[in-house]
Enzyme design. Structure first.
Site, PDB file in Angstrom:
ATOM      1  N   ASP A  66       9.565 -11.647  17.969  1.00 40.98           N
ATOM      2  CA  ASP A  66      11.009 -11.805  18.128  1.00 40.98           C
ATOM      3  C   ASP A  66      11.569 -10.993  19.295  1.00 40.98           C
ATOM      4  O   ASP A  66      10.857 -10.182  19.909  1.00 40.98           O
ATOM      5  CB  ASP A  66      11.735 -11.434  16.820  1.00 40.98           C
ATOM      6  CG  ASP A  66      11.163 -10.197  16.129  1.00 40.98           C
ATOM      7  OD1 ASP A  66      10.439  -9.427  16.792  1.00 40.98           O
ATOM      8  OD2 ASP A  66      11.423 -10.006  14.945  1.00 40.98           O
ATOM      9  N   ASP A 134      15.195  -5.769   3.123  1.00 41.00           N
ATOM     10  CA  ASP A 134      15.700  -6.933   2.389  1.00 41.00           C
ATOM     11  C   ASP A 134      14.646  -8.040   2.266  1.00 41.00           C
ATOM     12  O   ASP A 134      14.962  -9.164   1.893  1.00 41.00           O
ATOM     13  CB  ASP A 134      16.970  -7.487   3.070  1.00 41.00           C
ATOM     14  CG  ASP A 134      16.715  -7.967   4.501  1.00 41.00           C
ATOM     15  OD1 ASP A 134      15.570  -7.832   4.997  1.00 41.00           O
ATOM     16  OD2 ASP A 134      17.658  -8.472   5.131  1.00 41.00           O
ATOM     17  N   GLU A 141      15.883 -13.710   7.847  1.00 41.01           N
ATOM     18  CA  GLU A 141      16.618 -13.001   6.813  1.00 41.01           C
ATOM     19  C   GLU A 141      16.612 -13.823   5.521  1.00 41.01           C
ATOM     20  O   GLU A 141      16.291 -15.017   5.542  1.00 41.01           O
ATOM     21  CB  GLU A 141      18.068 -12.787   7.283  1.00 41.01           C
ATOM     22  CG  GLU A 141      18.198 -11.982   8.571  1.00 41.01           C
ATOM     23  CD  GLU A 141      17.957 -10.483   8.396  1.00 41.01           C
ATOM     24  OE1 GLU A 141      17.476 -10.064   7.317  1.00 41.01           O
ATOM     25  OE2 GLU A 141      18.237  -9.733   9.339  1.00 41.01           O
TER      26      GLU A 141
HETATM   27  C1  F6R Z   1       9.683  -6.626  14.267  1.00 41.05           C
HETATM   28  C2  F6R Z   1      10.199  -7.435  13.181  1.00 41.05           C
HETATM   29  C3  F6R Z   1      10.850  -6.897  11.953  1.00 41.05           C
HETATM   30  C4  F6R Z   1      10.259  -5.578  11.466  1.00 41.05           C
HETATM   31  C5  F6R Z   1      10.994  -5.105  10.221  1.00 41.05           C
HETATM   32  C6  F6R Z   1      10.530  -3.726   9.781  1.00 41.05           C
HETATM   33  O1  F6R Z   1       9.158  -7.415  15.303  1.00 41.05           O
HETATM   34  O2  F6R Z   1      10.141  -8.616  13.328  1.00 41.05           O
HETATM   35  O3  F6R Z   1      10.768  -7.848  10.933  1.00 41.05           O
HETATM   36  O4  F6R Z   1       8.901  -5.749  11.189  1.00 41.05           O
HETATM   37  O5  F6R Z   1      12.372  -5.075  10.455  1.00 41.05           O
HETATM   38  O6  F6R Z   1      10.918  -2.800  10.755  1.00 41.05           O
HETATM   39  P1  F6R Z   1      10.321  -1.327  10.786  1.00 41.05           P
HETATM   40  O7  F6R Z   1       8.888  -1.451  11.099  1.00 41.05           O
HETATM   41  O8  F6R Z   1      11.070  -0.621  11.887  1.00 41.05           O
HETATM   42  O9  F6R Z   1      10.564  -0.754   9.438  1.00 41.05           O
END
Ligand code: F6R
Length: 240
Positions: A66, A134, A141
């Site tokens: 992403d 979440d 999401e």
């Molecule tokens: C990152 C991504 C997100 C993260 C998620 C957890 O490319 O797509 O889904 O994997 O938000 O984030 P962290 O690792 O910072 O807890």
């Protein structure tokens, strides 16, 4: 089918993740990569291994999950910059083989479609994932259709708050949209490696593994994937 590997803490999770990933750092392989705090320990181990053992990425391709919409790639918090700073600049992957979706341009949906076509041409051998508090995977999401392709999406309020720490703790600086691989795209990867550490992931981990397969918890779809390794530390596994 889940292979759940329980480890003590973040360092052990990163060691274990590297062990799994190492099998795929071979010529011709396609890696699916992620940003966020979770993969940093793994990336450090990949860089160390490249420098000390000469493991090469010259014939490896990668596709990131992403990118924020509207941040120039020169912005330190763009996922393009993140990947270069934490991995690509320290290994020998070719720039043209290290794909990060673009959040800039006139036709983001058209670009997203092209990104999926590139992935269809070079299917991902192993997709690395973190998980949001979440239950999101990439920026899918809760409520995102399970068959979604790469697309432009609004970020949930909770994700904007979670990511605030990267933008001087100023919520007004956090982008509100992203381009993300869809859940359908992620599910096409041949193998999935998800790492979850820390107490704030415990509920999402529980819902992913033991909950119903429901769009309310995007990661729950992984129950339907044939090859998923989940590495959890004690804190993230506390509700299992
Ligand atoms: C990152 C991504 C997100 C993260 C998620 C957890 O490319 O797509 O889904 O994997 O938000 O984030 P962290 O690792 O910072 O807890």
């Amino acid at each position: 089918m889940f292979n759940v590997v329980k480890v003590k803490d973040y360092e052990e999770a990163s060691d274990k993740a590297f062990e799994v990933m190492k099998e795929f750092i071979k010529p011709g392989k396609v890696l699916g990569l992620a940003t966020g705090s979770t993969p940093l320990g793994l990336y450090q181990r990949m860089v160390k291994d490249h420098k000390e053992n000469g493991t090469s990425y010259k014939d490896i391709k990668s596709f990131n999950l992403d990118e924020y919409v509207g941040l120039p790639i020169s912005h330190p918090e763009s996922y393009y910059a993140f990947m270069h700073r934490n991995l690509f600049d320290h290994i020998d992957i070719m720039e043209e083989n290290a794909h990060v979706p673009s959040g800039l341009g006139e036709d983001l949906e058209g670009q997203a479609k092209h990104y999926d076509e590139m992935i269809d041409n070079d299917p991902v051998d192993i997709q690395l994932l973190g998980i949001g508090s979440d239950g999101h995977i990439a920026f899918n999401e809760p409520g995102t259709p399970f068959d979604s392709p790469t697309h432009v999406t609004d970020l949930a309020e909770s994700t904007i708050k979670d990511n605030c720490r990267f933008f001087d703790n100023d919520i007004s600086k956090v982008p509100t949209q992203a381009v993300t691989q869809g859940i359908g795209t992620i599910m096409k990867a041949k193998n999935i490696l998800l790492i979850a550490t820390g107490a704030n992931k415990a509920k999402a981990v529980k819902d992913m593994i033991d909950g119903p397969v429901d769009e309310a918890c995007p990661a729950s779809i992984l129950q339907k994937h044939p090859n998923v390794t989940i590495i959890v530390d004690e804190a993230a596994a506390s509700l299992l």
